[in-house]
Enzyme design. Structure first.
Site, PDB file in Angstrom:
ATOM      1  N   ASN A 172       0.851  -1.190   0.000  1.00 54.32           N
ATOM      2  CA  ASN A 172       0.000   0.000   0.000  1.00 54.32           C
ATOM      3  C   ASN A 172       0.888   1.242   0.000  1.00 54.32           C
ATOM      4  OD1 ASN A 172      -2.957  -0.926   0.353  1.00 54.32           O
ATOM      5  ND2 ASN A 172      -1.801  -2.183   1.822  1.00 54.32           N
ATOM      6  N   GLU A 173       1.177   1.702  -1.200  1.00 53.31           N
ATOM      7  CA  GLU A 173       2.095   2.821  -1.396  1.00 53.31           C
ATOM      8  C   GLU A 173       1.445   4.141  -0.981  1.00 53.31           C
ATOM      9  OE1 GLU A 173       5.003   2.202  -1.845  1.00 53.31           O
ATOM     10  OE2 GLU A 173       5.452   0.767  -3.425  1.00 53.31           O
TER      11      GLU A 173
END
Length: 654
Positions: A172-173
């Site tokens: 989850n950037e």
């Protein structure tokens, strides 16, 4: 051991700072990663057994990467030695690269099999890892089904996490929302750069990945995020003390009712309670804490130590220190003199003929010249991290040995190996030295390298050539420093020789090799790499071998005169409050150090595994050495061109 919200359960081997307003997630801080991993494994095992006794499944969310490998190793040990069964365990992994075949060298399916699934009795149908081999048109529906499977299993009981330098959990950037679910995502450039070593080049890292969403992770009943090493300290501070933000996905864990971070001391170092504990609670003002606080104050106010005032101490929260150890000038002078005493141009001790009236006696001065053994994890760490001190020791007449602990063969480009093989072949052909065998070797090397996939294990011949390249470079570098070839020791520790980035665990054979070398040299000084930020873990393993060997040799007669010094440099530098020996490097010595580093031509211009720092190794080393010298100067000490710092190991655990 169950973890409850805002409660810390503290074994004897753990240090635990109290929560304060800045710290928004409970943290557990262990002295080192192995202890943290054992504690988390014990917690998971207890949960598995509890669920089994209730006739229920235990649903685990699992992570990959180097951080959880110690947990998995301990769970495997519990299964083999204590009968821990995984028959009732259902697992869901966080993520997988896309595209990625399950048998790919970097596949998380393969990772989980190698580290856990193939060594325990988990049912194959209960182990779920996102499928990176799907047709892209199938991914969206697959992700919905993955969420449905988690829900059908009753939800995740405990989610294990690591954290990336961007603050990502799973993949989850930055920009990932709190309600995001399992999906296909494009990887951040920083994440791809950090993964480059596994893929033998950033250009080989997939652009995308399938990952559980932040919302999926937050649905877990318990969340344990693990982080180790100085390299994670900054992002840990942001996640624990900073605002909740989509920029740092890990910060969303502040809102989870039963989440906490499990850290080693290095990863916790930037937290306020560790870096500036006097701002949070009363502290015990021992010598180390006094030194740390006064240097912190001088750096914060950008003042020399001897110019700090009573008002400075009071206004910056150090009233307690001033009241118990003041007045201010006495404190300033105490720390100034302590820091000044660390500076020495004679790292091996000053012989009688060089002593001046008023020189302070130093431990070991009576032994001259000394036998010195420098341990270098890779074939270039010696000159990169302490090349100036190495040169100084040789020039001052000491018997300097260098032990290269690993071959470093995976860090050589294929093209360099092919060029080296061509050189040998043409040389042999020109001088009529077994041309048939030379031609055969050239054909083998060419065939081995042609069509090789990124990260694929090299043939034995290619591995040998790459190791030989590193050896010849190490010999050339130490020639520049004045170390004769007969004092170089290439130990080729077996844990490293896998041909892959992932190594074997440290073995008894590795430690015995180190013990035997120490007994052979019987050094008066040992230097070892204390740089635990090495992203590939080799420095940590090599340090463990050296320190364990020293513990075993503590009763040998010669060891009574031995000092062990830890250096840093390639990845991280000691802080000024930590340094116990500061060796000034002259401009001429710094240039010689640079030339020695340049002899490692296979690592010059572009290293195969540069890590998160894009600078060349010589630039990193010089910048750090200049930086330490500038820092000493700003604190009011003598001005030098560069300084290499060392910390003495006194037998404690690291």
């Amino acid at each position: 051991m169950r973890l409850q919200p805002n409660v810390r359960h503290l074994p004897n081997d753990m240090t635990a700072p109290p929560l304060d307003d800045r710290q928004k997630i409970p943290t557990q801080v262990y002295r080192h990663a192995a202890e943290a991993s054992r504690a988390v494994a014990e917690q998971i095992a207890a949960l598995i057994r509890e669920r089994a006794s209730q006739g229920r499944a235990c649903v685990l969310g699992l992570a990959t990467g180097s951080t959880p490998t110690g947990v998995y190793a301990e769970l495997v040990r519990m299964h083999q030695d204590e009968g821990l069964s995984f028959q009732n365990v259902v697992t869901f992994n966080l993520d997988e690269y896309f595209p990625m075949q399950p048998e790919g060298l970097q596949s998380y399916v393969r990772f989980m099999r190698e580290h856990l699934f193939d060594h325990v009795d988990i049912l194959a149908e209960n182990a779920h890892v996102p499928d990176g081999a799907l047709d892209e048109r199938e991914v969206a529906e697959y992700c919905r089904q993955y969420e449905a499977k988690i829900a059908a299993a009753g939800g995740v009981d405990l989610q294990l996490l690591g954290v990336g330098r961007t603050g990502h959990i799973g993949f989850n950037e930055p920009g990932s929302g709190k309600t995001s679910r399992t999906r296909l995502i494009t990887l951040d450039r920083v994440t791809r750069r950090d993964a480059a070593s596994d893929f033998f080049g950033e250009e080989n890292v997939p652009q995308r990945a399938i990952t559980m969403g932040v919302g999926t992770i937050l649905d877990a009943r318990q969340v344990v995020l693990m982080a180790f090493g100085e390299g994670k300290a900054g992002i840990v501070k942001q996640a624990v003390e900073g605002p909740i933000s989509t920029i740092v996905a890990a910060s969303f864990l502040q809102e989870h009712p039963n989440a906490q971070f499990v850290l080693d001391e290095a990863a916790a170092d930037a937290l306020t309670i560790r870096r500036e504990p006097w701002l949070v609670e009363g502290v015990e003002w021992d010598e180390a804490m006094v030194r740390k606080a006064v240097i912190w104050l001088a750096q914060k106010l950008q003042k020399p130590l001897l110019k700090l005032t009573t008002e400075d101490y009071n206004e910056e929260g150090l009233q307690d220190l001033l009241a118990s150890h003041g007045p201010a000038y006495d404190l300033n002078l105490r720390v100034f003199r302590g820091l000044q005493a660390t500076i020495t141009g004679w790292p091996g001790g000053k012989p009688d003929h060089a002593k001046q009236p008023g020189d302070r006696p130093q431990p070991g001065d009576h032994i001259f010249p000394k036998r010195v053994l420098i341990f270098s994890p890779h074939p270039d760490d010696d000159v990169i991290s302490m090349g100036g001190t190495l040169i100084r020791l040789v020039d001052q007449g000491h018997e300097v040995h260098v032990a290269y602990q690993t071959s470093g063969n995976i860090a050589v480009f294929d093209d360099d190996a092919a060029r080296f093989a061509e050189f040998v072949g043409e040389y042999n052909q020109r001088f009529g030295i077994d041309p048939e065998s030379s031609a055969k070797l050239g054909a083998q090397i060419d065939e081995s390298l042609r069509g090789k996939r990124p990260g694929q294990v090299d043939s034995d011949e290619v591995q040998f050539i790459k190791g030989l390249i590193r050896r010849t470079e190490a010999r050339a570098a130490t020639r520049c420093c004045g170390v004769p070839a007969e004092r170089l020791h290439f130990t080729d520790m077996p844990f490293y020789e896998t041909g892959r980035v992932r190594k074997k665990p440290l073995s008894e054979e590795d430690i015995q090799i180190t013990v035997d070398l120490l007994r052979e040299v019987k050094p008066h000084q040992v230097y070892a790499a204390g740089d635990l930020s090495d992203p590939h873990g080799t420095h940590r393993v090599c340090l463990t071998a050296v320190l364990e060997a020293c513990r075993r040799l503590a009763d040998d007669d010669w060891y009574a005169d031995c000092q062990v010094w830890l250096y840093r440099g390639a990845w991280q530098e000691w802080g000024p409050h930590q340094i116990e020996m500061a060796v000034p490097i002259s401009p001429a010595e710094l240039l010689r150090k640079r030339v020695a580093i340049f002899k490692h031509e296979s690592q010059k211009d572009k290293a195969l595994f540069p890590g998160p720092d894009p600078r060349e190794f010589w630039q990193r080393a010089e910048d750090r050495n200049h930086g330490t010298a500038i820092l000493y100067d700003k604190l009011g000490l003598a001005e030098y061109e560069a300084i290499e710092g060392f910390v003495r190991w006194k037998g404690e655990s690291l």
